[in-house]
Design a protein around this motif. Structure first.
Motif, mmCIF file in Angstrom:
data_model
loop_
_atom_site.group_PDB
_atom_site.id
_atom_site.type_symbol
_atom_site.label_atom_id
_atom_site.label_comp_id
_atom_site.label_asym_id
_atom_site.label_seq_id
_atom_site.Cartn_x
_atom_site.Cartn_y
_atom_site.Cartn_z
ATOM 1 N N ILE A 148 13.344 -115.110 -73.686
ATOM 2 C CA ILE A 148 12.850 -115.836 -74.856
ATOM 3 C C ILE A 148 13.524 -117.197 -75.013
ATOM 4 O O ILE A 148 12.871 -118.199 -75.341
ATOM 5 C CB ILE A 148 13.061 -114.994 -76.128
ATOM 6 N N PHE A 149 14.834 -117.247 -74.751
ATOM 7 C CA PHE A 149 15.605 -118.450 -75.083
ATOM 8 C C PHE A 149 16.030 -119.263 -73.864
ATOM 9 O O PHE A 149 16.858 -120.168 -73.990
ATOM 10 C CB PHE A 149 16.839 -118.057 -75.905
ATOM 11 N N SER A 203 10.872 -123.153 -72.698
ATOM 12 C CA SER A 203 10.941 -121.714 -72.506
ATOM 13 C C SER A 203 9.565 -121.186 -72.120
ATOM 14 O O SER A 203 8.536 -121.831 -72.361
ATOM 15 C CB SER A 203 11.434 -121.022 -73.778
ATOM 16 N N ARG A 263 16.400 -111.566 -74.561
ATOM 17 C CA ARG A 263 16.898 -112.875 -74.975
ATOM 18 C C ARG A 263 16.978 -113.864 -73.813
ATOM 19 O O ARG A 263 16.770 -115.062 -74.005
ATOM 20 C CB ARG A 263 18.277 -112.713 -75.638
ATOM 21 N N THR A 264 17.275 -113.381 -72.596
ATOM 22 C CA THR A 264 17.346 -114.302 -71.462
ATOM 23 C C THR A 264 15.965 -114.731 -70.989
ATOM 24 O O THR A 264 15.856 -115.596 -70.112
ATOM 25 C CB THR A 264 18.112 -113.680 -70.274
#
Length: 376
Positions: free
Chosen positions: A256-257, A66, A253-254
């Motif tokens: 970070i992960f 990531s 989130r798209t």
């Protein structure tokens, strides 16, 4: 039986003539391509492909993790700085796809209790962002700033954001960005726009639709772009105020992960951006080709929508005839897009043509001739 419902849905799709199939293309396709989104003709440009190869040799085949762990290279930083500077924004953040960038921007900028006002013609990625966000979404009439204004008036002072494409992918029409921004500012709302089909085509030297509208760098405007269209690579980015980009690093989130954008795609996009700086006439040429296609097709009796950027939409009589028309074009050596329900919100089936900056006069003649010869 597990997944038994899939058989029922597959049967329904077949009855409706809506089955989608993959069609792998060879490395050297003989087809004249008016179906891809390679607006500037850079996907196979030797400078771009060599940059991709060099980045892979230097940084490896993948980002390895990531962005917050091992997935950020010096190359990512270079691309973000140069992309922000080119488009006129304070900062940028690169994602693995334009879809991921849109999900990030909408979900991270619409907290619980907020209001999202979404254009009815928005791309699926913006729609999905609205569905995943914790705010309440109101869908308003297409390209209608007054409808946006009325929806924002119902917000009661909660944080609000309006969401729109800058150039809509079905008909290629442009959103009234200046009027949308004015409507948002009347209520203290933010404006998030997807410039996937504007970057590299609109604005001074291809700097995008927000730049052309005088909104670049404004503190209440956030722009998403894709690297897979005009820049001939893959990936996406969000552009905006530095505090917004910092917020996305911590809340999206798209980002970070998800594994970072592969070095090859990052290097290719950076090389394409630098080439566009040197050759800004490519943007104007893409628009010129679109206008010529539209003029030639309408003169031949086709119902084509006037293009605001590089997408030319040609109406078809029915879904079945649109599919057959596209197939007949392919058989004659021309690849075109085919949009039909449920992918089109107005229920009107179309051929979708991509105007590319590298198309020659002979290729334009050939394309217009094939479309006319195969017309249902």
């Amino acid at each position: 039986m597990a997944f038994g419902w899939i058989d029922e849905q597959a049967s329904a799709r077949r009855r409706a003539g809506l089955v989608r199939t993959l069609r792998p293309r060879p490395a050297d396709s003989p087809l004249l391509d008016l179906a891809s989104n390679d607006y500037l003709g850079l996907a196979r440009h030797p400078e771009i492909t060599e940059a991709a190869a060099e980045a892979a040799r230097r940084w490896g085949g993948g980002a390895t993790g990531s962005r917050l762990v091992t997935g950020t290279t010096e190359l990512h930083g270079e691309l973000e700085r140069e992309l922000a500077d080119f488009c006129g924004f304070e900062a940028a953040l690169v994602f693995s796809s334009g879809y991921a960038a849109n999900l990030a921007a909408v979900t991270a900028l619409a907290p619980h209790g907020s209001l999202i006002v979404s254009d009815a013609g928005n791309h699926a990625s913006l729609i999905d962002g609205c569905r995943l966000a914790r705010g309440t979404t109101q869908v308003v009439a297409h390209a209608d700033p007054e409808a946006v204004r009325k929806a924002l008036a119902t917000g009661g002072g909660v944080p609000a954001v309006a969401v729109s494409d800058t150039v809509f992918s079905v008909d290629g029409d442009a959103a009234p960005l200046a009027s949308l921004a004015a409507a948002c500012r009347a209520f203290g709302a933010g404006l998030v726009v997807d410039d996937a089909h504007g970057l590299g085509v609109l604005g001074d030297g291809g700097r995008g639709a927000p730049y052309a509208a005088g909104l670049a760098g404004d503190p209440d405007v956030v722009v998403t772009v894709t690297l897979s269209k005009s820049l001939g690579s893959q990936g996406g980015a969000v552009l905006g105020p530095a505090k917004v980009i910092d917020h996305l690093v911590n809340a999206a989130r798209t980002f970070i992960f998800d594994t970072g954008l592969a070095p090859a795609a990052t290097g290719a996009a950076l090389a394409a951006l630098r080439l566009l700086r040197r050759e800004p006439e490519r943007a104007a040429r893409a628009r010129e080709v679109a206008r010529e296609l539209h003029t030639r097709l309408t003169a031949s009796g086709h119902e084509a929508v006037r293009p605001d950027a590089a997408v030319v939409s040609v109406r078809a009589p029915s879904p079945d005839q649109a599919v057959r028309w596209a197939a007949d074009c392919r058989a004659a050596g021309l690849a075109v897009g085919c949009f039909r329900p449920p992918s089109v919100p107005d229920g009107v089936s179309r051929l979708r043509l991509t105007a590319r900056a590298d198309l020659t006069r002979e290729q334009i003649d050939r394309a217009v001739g094939i479309i006319g010869d195969t017309r249902p």
